[in-house]
Design a protein around this motif. Sequence first.
Motif, PDB file in Angstrom:
ATOM      1  N   ASN A   1      18.629  18.637  14.708  1.00 14.57           N
ATOM      2  CA  ASN A   1      19.376  17.613  13.976  1.00 14.57           C
ATOM      3  C   ASN A   1      20.672  18.236  13.458  1.00 14.57           C
ATOM      4  O   ASN A   1      20.678  18.989  12.483  1.00 14.57           O
ATOM      5  N   ILE A   2      21.783  17.895  14.127  1.00 18.03           N
ATOM      6  CA  ILE A   2      23.063  18.506  13.769  1.00 18.03           C
ATOM      7  C   ILE A   2      23.453  18.147  12.339  1.00 18.03           C
ATOM      8  O   ILE A   2      24.067  18.940  11.626  1.00 18.03           O
ATOM      9  N   VAL A   3      23.067  16.926  11.910  1.00 15.78           N
ATOM     10  CA  VAL A   3      23.426  16.508  10.553  1.00 15.78           C
ATOM     11  C   VAL A   3      22.834  17.481   9.536  1.00 15.78           C
ATOM     12  O   VAL A   3      23.516  17.926   8.608  1.00 15.78           O
ATOM     13  N   ALA A   4      21.554  17.848   9.753  1.00 12.17           N
ATOM     14  CA  ALA A   4      20.914  18.781   8.824  1.00 12.17           C
ATOM     15  C   ALA A   4      21.599  20.142   8.882  1.00 12.17           C
ATOM     16  O   ALA A   4      21.801  20.783   7.845  1.00 12.17           O
ATOM     17  N   ALA A   5      21.975  20.583  10.095  1.00  8.43           N
ATOM     18  CA  ALA A   5      22.609  21.890  10.225  1.00  8.43           C
ATOM     19  C   ALA A   5      23.950  21.904   9.492  1.00  8.43           C
ATOM     20  O   ALA A   5      24.252  22.846   8.756  1.00  8.43           O
ATOM     21  N   VAL A   6      24.748  20.844   9.681  1.00 11.02           N
ATOM     22  CA  VAL A   6      26.057  20.799   9.022  1.00 11.02           C
ATOM     23  C   VAL A   6      25.868  20.728   7.515  1.00 11.02           C
ATOM     24  O   VAL A   6      26.516  21.437   6.739  1.00 11.02           O
ATOM     25  N   LEU A   7      24.937  19.868   7.089  1.00  9.19           N
ATOM     26  CA  LEU A   7      24.746  19.625   5.657  1.00  9.19           C
ATOM     27  C   LEU A   7      24.273  20.880   4.933  1.00  9.19           C
ATOM     28  O   LEU A   7      24.834  21.270   3.911  1.00  9.19           O
ATOM     29  N   ALA A   8      23.261  21.535   5.481  1.00 13.32           N
ATOM     30  CA  ALA A   8      22.611  22.603   4.730  1.00 13.32           C
ATOM     31  C   ALA A   8      23.172  23.969   5.070  1.00 13.32           C
ATOM     32  O   ALA A   8      23.062  24.889   4.274  1.00 13.32           O
ATOM     33  N   SER A   9      23.786  24.123   6.245  1.00 11.67           N
ATOM     34  CA  SER A   9      24.210  25.457   6.637  1.00 11.67           C
ATOM     35  C   SER A   9      25.727  25.591   6.667  1.00 11.67           C
ATOM     36  O   SER A   9      26.306  26.348   5.894  1.00 11.67           O
ATOM     37  N   TYR A  10      26.385  24.829   7.549  1.00 11.60           N
ATOM     38  CA  TYR A  10      27.846  24.968   7.645  1.00 11.60           C
ATOM     39  C   TYR A  10      28.516  24.553   6.350  1.00 11.60           C
ATOM     40  O   TYR A  10      29.493  25.142   5.910  1.00 11.60           O
ATOM     41  N   ARG A  11      27.997  23.483   5.756  1.00  6.72           N
ATOM     42  CA  ARG A  11      28.581  22.982   4.511  1.00  6.72           C
ATOM     43  C   ARG A  11      27.629  23.223   3.353  1.00  6.72           C
ATOM     44  O   ARG A  11      27.441  22.363   2.500  1.00  6.72           O
ATOM     45  N   GLY A  12      27.019  24.405   3.332  1.00  5.75           N
ATOM     46  CA  GLY A  12      26.021  24.693   2.305  1.00  5.75           C
ATOM     47  C   GLY A  12      26.602  24.654   0.905  1.00  5.75           C
ATOM     48  O   GLY A  12      25.960  24.195  -0.024  1.00  5.75           O
ATOM     49  N   TYR A  13      27.845  25.127   0.753  1.00  5.70           N
ATOM     50  CA  TYR A  13      28.460  25.120  -0.576  1.00  5.70           C
ATOM     51  C   TYR A  13      28.632  23.696  -1.076  1.00  5.70           C
ATOM     52  O   TYR A  13      28.381  23.400  -2.250  1.00  5.70           O
ATOM     53  N   ASP A  14      29.063  22.811  -0.171  1.00  7.90           N
ATOM     54  CA  ASP A  14      29.274  21.423  -0.584  1.00  7.90           C
ATOM     55  C   ASP A  14      27.972  20.786  -1.032  1.00  7.90           C
ATOM     56  O   ASP A  14      27.918  20.062  -2.028  1.00  7.90           O
ATOM     57  N   THR A  15      26.896  21.082  -0.280  1.00  9.15           N
ATOM     58  CA  THR A  15      25.624  20.471  -0.629  1.00  9.15           C
ATOM     59  C   THR A  15      25.089  21.041  -1.935  1.00  9.15           C
ATOM     60  O   THR A  15      24.474  20.317  -2.723  1.00  9.15           O
ATOM     61  N   LEU A  16      25.358  22.337  -2.184  1.00  7.68           N
ATOM     62  CA  LEU A  16      24.995  22.898  -3.490  1.00  7.68           C
ATOM     63  C   LEU A  16      25.736  22.155  -4.598  1.00  7.68           C
ATOM     64  O   LEU A  16      25.148  21.800  -5.628  1.00  7.68           O
ATOM     65  N   GLY A  17      27.023  21.880  -4.364  1.00 10.56           N
ATOM     66  CA  GLY A  17      27.784  21.114  -5.345  1.00 10.56           C
ATOM     67  C   GLY A  17      27.212  19.731  -5.551  1.00 10.56           C
ATOM     68  O   GLY A  17      27.079  19.257  -6.676  1.00 10.56           O
ATOM     69  N   GLU A  18      26.824  19.077  -4.449  1.00 11.63           N
ATOM     70  CA  GLU A  18      26.250  17.737  -4.545  1.00 11.63           C
ATOM     71  C   GLU A  18      24.970  17.746  -5.362  1.00 11.63           C
ATOM     72  O   GLU A  18      24.752  16.879  -6.215  1.00 11.63           O
ATOM     73  N   THR A  19      24.116  18.740  -5.073  1.00 13.03           N
ATOM     74  CA  THR A  19      22.861  18.823  -5.816  1.00 13.03           C
ATOM     75  C   THR A  19      23.139  19.037  -7.292  1.00 13.03           C
ATOM     76  O   THR A  19      22.463  18.469  -8.154  1.00 13.03           O
ATOM     77  N   THR A  20      24.174  19.850  -7.590  1.00 15.86           N
ATOM     78  CA  THR A  20      24.539  20.049  -8.992  1.00 15.86           C
ATOM     79  C   THR A  20      25.030  18.748  -9.616  1.00 15.86           C
ATOM     80  O   THR A  20      24.764  18.476 -10.795  1.00 15.86           O
TER      81      THR A  20
END
Lengths: 167, 138
Positions: free
Chosen positions: A125-144
């Motif tokens: 699932n490319i969406v999961a790869a982009v969300l959690a890995s390539y854009r990991g910093y962004d997702t950390l920000g979102e979770t915050t």
Amino acid sequence: MAIAVLVLARTRNLFSVVVLAGIYSFLMGAVLVALDAVDVAMTEASVGAGVSTVLLLSALALCRSREARPGERPWLPLAVAATTGAMLVYGTLGLPPFSDPDAPIHTHVVPRYLQDGPQEAGVPNIVAAVLASYRGYDTLGETTVVFTAGVGVIVLLRRLRRAKDTA
Amino acid sequence: MSNDLILRVVAKILIPFILLFALYVQFHGEYGPGGGFQAGVIAAAAVVLYALIYGLDSARKVAPDWLVETMVAAGVLLYALVGVAGIVFGGNYLDYFVLGTTPVDGQHRGIFWVEVGVGITVSGVMLKVFYMFADRQP
């Protein structure tokens, strides 16, 4: 969806407003499925149609279920909304046509994600790869952001309750 | 609403499947649609449904306030700790390549734990907001 929006704007019964907003979210989820954005569709259906409807209904239990009539005619807000909408529509005229393979969004990093993603991340699932890995910093920000929003609600409502207890 | 026999029975049948679906969305998110955010919301929705049918107090026995409040913070912490683990194993912050024996293995682990963190926080926040609203007297 257009019918739902028109009825939403016309009705003054807040209960039907909440239910109609849920229906609108479900229709939006169906549109997103048709656009092959299954992850977003799932979020829209569960958050927009599910949890937020319940939250709005429980908020509705605390107040009157009819919207008060506004004291004056809202011409200025209407003008602002219409102007902003017109500008946004004008902006879409400059966008590349829908699903144009040469659009900037499809030529920047997307080919790299699509070609190397399966080998680099090993996740189908490319969406999961982009969300959690390539854009990991962004997702950390979102979770915050989600965390901060939750803490904000806790602080606000708890203070209200304490004020009521002491009064 | 809590005395309606049909609602009680249907909810009792449905809730296990909702929770199972949440787990599926959480742990199968790398292969199919879904991920931590969606799974967190679905899991919270199961408890919200339970609270709507069986009352807020029974839901509080299943998911007590201290647990929900801990979840709110624990998810973000887990996410941030995955990042720190990247530094500890000799990479950059949020660098998953160093977490496993092979880079792909590391990516799998990183994505897995990060999604678990997202799911825990989202589900905690959704439940807490619902509790706060449902708890207030008009």
